[in-house]
Design a protein around this motif. Sequence first.
Motif, PDB file in Angstrom:
ATOM      1  N   ALA A  73      58.757  29.909  69.575  1.00  0.00           N
ATOM      2  CA  ALA A  73      59.405  28.801  70.267  1.00  0.00           C
ATOM      3  C   ALA A  73      60.120  29.317  71.497  1.00  0.00           C
ATOM      4  N   GLY A  74      60.048  28.598  72.554  1.00  0.00           N
ATOM      5  CA  GLY A  74      60.789  28.989  73.748  1.00  0.00           C
ATOM      6  C   GLY A  74      59.929  29.741  74.732  1.00  0.00           C
ATOM      7  N   LEU A  75      58.802  30.229  74.284  1.00  0.00           N
ATOM      8  CA  LEU A  75      57.971  31.000  75.199  1.00  0.00           C
ATOM      9  C   LEU A  75      57.459  30.095  76.317  1.00  0.00           C
ATOM     10  N   ASN A  76      57.584  30.581  77.509  1.00  0.00           N
ATOM     11  CA  ASN A  76      57.117  29.843  78.680  1.00  0.00           C
ATOM     12  C   ASN A  76      57.667  28.418  78.739  1.00  0.00           C
ATOM     13  N   ASP A  77      58.813  28.256  78.164  1.00  0.00           N
ATOM     14  CA  ASP A  77      59.422  26.935  78.174  1.00  0.00           C
ATOM     15  C   ASP A  77      60.854  27.132  78.649  1.00  0.00           C
ATOM     16  N   PRO A  78      61.022  27.248  79.954  1.00  0.00           N
ATOM     17  CA  PRO A  78      62.283  27.733  80.489  1.00  0.00           C
ATOM     18  C   PRO A  78      63.485  26.886  80.090  1.00  0.00           C
ATOM     19  N   GLN A  79      63.313  25.582  79.946  1.00  0.00           N
ATOM     20  CA  GLN A  79      64.482  24.774  79.671  1.00  0.00           C
ATOM     21  C   GLN A  79      64.258  23.863  78.479  1.00  0.00           C
ATOM     22  N   PRO A  80      64.407  24.395  77.274  1.00  0.00           N
ATOM     23  CA  PRO A  80      64.306  23.504  76.130  1.00  0.00           C
ATOM     24  C   PRO A  80      65.439  22.487  76.268  1.00  0.00           C
TER      25      PRO A  80
END
Lengths: 357, 586
Positions: free
Chosen positions: B2-9
């Motif tokens: 989770a969070g990978l390549n997802d700069p702004q959860p």
Amino acid sequence: MAHIQLIGLSKRFGPVTAVDRVSLEIHDGEFFTLLGPSGCGKTTTLRAIAGLETPDEGQIVVDGKDITYLPANRRRVGMVFQNYALFPHMNVFENVAFGLRARGEPAQEIAHRVRQSLALVRLDGFADRKPGQLSGGQQQRVALARALACRPEILLLDEPLSNLDAKLREETRTEIQRLQKESGITTVYVTHDQSEALALSDRIAVMNNGRLEQVGTPAEIYGKPATAFVARFIGQVNVLAGTVQAVEGSRVLVDLGVGRLWAERPRSDPPPVGKTVQVCIHPENLEPAGADSSNGLEAQVELVQFNGVTTLLRFRAGAVTLEAIVLSRSPAAGLRRGMSARLTVAPEHVLILDDAS
Amino acid sequence: MAGLNDPQPQAETRGLPRPSGQTWSKFWAVGRTYLLAAVVFAVLLSCIGYPLLQTVLLSFTRDGQPSLANYRDFFSLSRPVNLQALGNSLYLSVVTVVLCAAVGAALALFYHRYRFPGSQLFSTLVITPIVFPPLVSVVSYMWLFGEGGVVPGLIRDIFGLSKPPFGLSGFGGILLIHVYTQFIYFYLLVSAALARFDHSLEEAAYVLGASRWYTLRRVTVPLLLPAFVAASLIVFMVSMSSFAAPYMLGGRFRVLSMQIFVSKLNGDMDMAAAQAVILGMICILVVLALRAYEGRSQYTFAGKGLGIRAVPITRGSARHLAFLGGVLLSLVLMLPHIMLVIIALVPQGTWTWQTLPPVLAFDNFRFLFTRPDLWLPVRNSVLMAGIATVAGVIFALVASYLLTKGRFRGRGLLDALVMVPWALPGTIIAISMIIAFNRPLPTTFGKVLVGTVWMLPLAYFINFMPLIVRATSASLQQLDNSLIESALTLGASWFTVFRRVILPIVMPGVLSGALLMFVQAFGEFTMSILLYVVDNRPISIGILERMQFFELGEAAVLGVLQVVLMMIVLIITRRYLGARATQAFF
Ligand SMILES: Nc1ncnc2c1ncn2[C@@H]1O[C@H](COP(=O)(O)OP(=O)(O)OP(=O)(O)O)[C@@H](O)[C@H]1O
Ligand SMILES: [Mg+2]
């Protein structure tokens, strides 16, 4: 205790946008860290939560209540300032009692709570000293005791360790962690030291130029940095430029100019073939002469640095420099300058970075 | 993963409904500073801005009609009284600057260069002239050197002359008093520059092969120059504004500040306004020059100097000579104080034809408690200076807070406005108040202030408020913002923060500023003579009246009172402010 939401928070100082549309959520009882280089807006964000800065846009919500414009003295927030901000004209007792007195607690209760707080930070017996008669570490603990004495819902810490020497910093950081876990208080911690952030936090928000780069657990931030900025800021990693050659299932083939590597397919849409991307490889995941030879590059040893348990090897392949860290007792540590080796890496350890920045 | 390549959860990005009362809270959070600033600006504009504006406007009218007649008359070559006065003022000021520079710098160099028995004490005693209110120093000088003064009388006796050889008056008299009271600016500023001066720079020049002369010209002088320039500008301004000496001694030697007074006496307020504008412009220009110069040559103050090395004088005869010089100099500087005390001790009517007083007693001091014409002026001055100081403290706390901690547009303007009364001579402040407050105004609660006892306290407030604002700002600057902020986060109300954090920390500065303001207002003369009424005659007017009745002893008692008060204040403020106290006296 308290659950904090920042919603589209912005703060400008003249031409400088110190905080730029930051949205994040801090859970109840969490140890949350704002991490980033100097001037990235960490302190400003923290001060907005404390009520010391009025945001230009956005909302601050605590436990479902909008407190954006609530004056600082009516929020239940404890804050430890970078320079501790102990009142120089009051002794330790009076400093710690300040908030309780301001709230009009009865004298007996004040004496009891001050004693309790000082015991918590192991400073019993220092009540009569003036701040000027304390060491840096002791002042820091008085500041902490003062913030905690009022039993705040939120504890804000702005680089509390930066004025301490290296050894004291280690000790105090363990101490802060212990206090936080014991009290279970929602804590927002500001630092520019990534090792401090990784060691202490439940979750970390990495900031750059007023914006959020990535939010996640220390393991995620370290192991799966989302952007080149985060990758570089968090650790000594290899960041290489390349072009996408093929996408196959969960794998992406990237041409680095000096060889090709299979990389993990990013969770978002895979990059189109021919696109320039950046990949990140942690030095501990690079194996000189590793067992799985399918995914790797040929390189020459340029430097060997013995660091005790581990040994750092720097390789050169064409124009590309790569660093690997191996256990000093492994055979790879026996490589010498000028020797050639094949560096291998598992595809899931080659991360394609977001090129947003 | 989770969070990978997802700069702004992203958290909840949709805003929550704002609670009621939010608009007010937001206004309060953002507008608080502006509200305070508005109050401060309102005070400054109604006390300073408006009167000055009225003065400028009036200067462009003649008998109620718009006209340039005042300026035409001022610069008229056929009746050049005003031009002459302007010329006299400029000439007097320039000569004062030159003489003060020579005396002040020589003393500073001497005391910094050489160590000999008592040199420390002597160098401190050099500042004795600053514990003299302007009028009192003039009066003492008249008793010492004036026609029928003690010194000319002694010379007559010693040399068997038929009449005293000289008597202090006119240009020479004013100049002597100017030098006595103003050389101190050069002494202090040059001393400070010498203390910062890095002696190793001179050594570096020698090592590089420079001769002594070359080093003096290219290293020493350029590094000391800023102190000279600053002191010159200040002395120039003080001389231009000087009133007591020209008033008492000028005779037919008229200066510009006197002309304003004369115009006012003649009821020609249009002309007084024009004269005030011209004098004011000169003073403001000098202050602007001072600010610009200080800004430009800041680097000279940045260096951490090691100070010029003091050389102990070792040769016996030279040591004695230096010691003797120190004693003599200190005596000369304290002569007016000694004279004042002696006159205060002479009972009425006992000192007639003798050169020196035959009887000394404490009679005059007793009168202070028995005669209303002596204690009333003292009471009035205490009251009026007290009112002005209390107002000054309150105003200074708010204004200094805004100047040092506030973030708002117009801070530069506030800074400039606060300092305007410091730059302007008392004559101008008094004249502009007379012009502005001779009709009912909303800011004066619909009353005419002219002719009431309130003019003087207000004038004292306006003129000396910069002193306390500066002292308070200096100590607020040292109060770290985070102390205020941490008190707030600990739940303290603004009042608690003020009472328990800000006040204890800035108290020394505020107190010093308040004391300085009080003594200055207590002994003020220029504005007092322009604005006093029968019911509030201040102490300086009391002195003048006693002199007119030839009750010199009584006049001197009032003078001694002021000098003693100033000495006490200087000692207290030196505790708090250190050496800065001396400079704050001006
Ligand atoms: N009061 C202020 N007035 C003007 N600019 C400010 C103010 N406070 C902060 N800034 C600017 O806002 C930006 C963010 O500042 P902030 O103090 O939040 O950074 P930071 O991340 O805490 O940095 P550091 O690690 O150096 O403490 C910086 O460019 C700073 O210069
Ligand atoms: Mg910061």
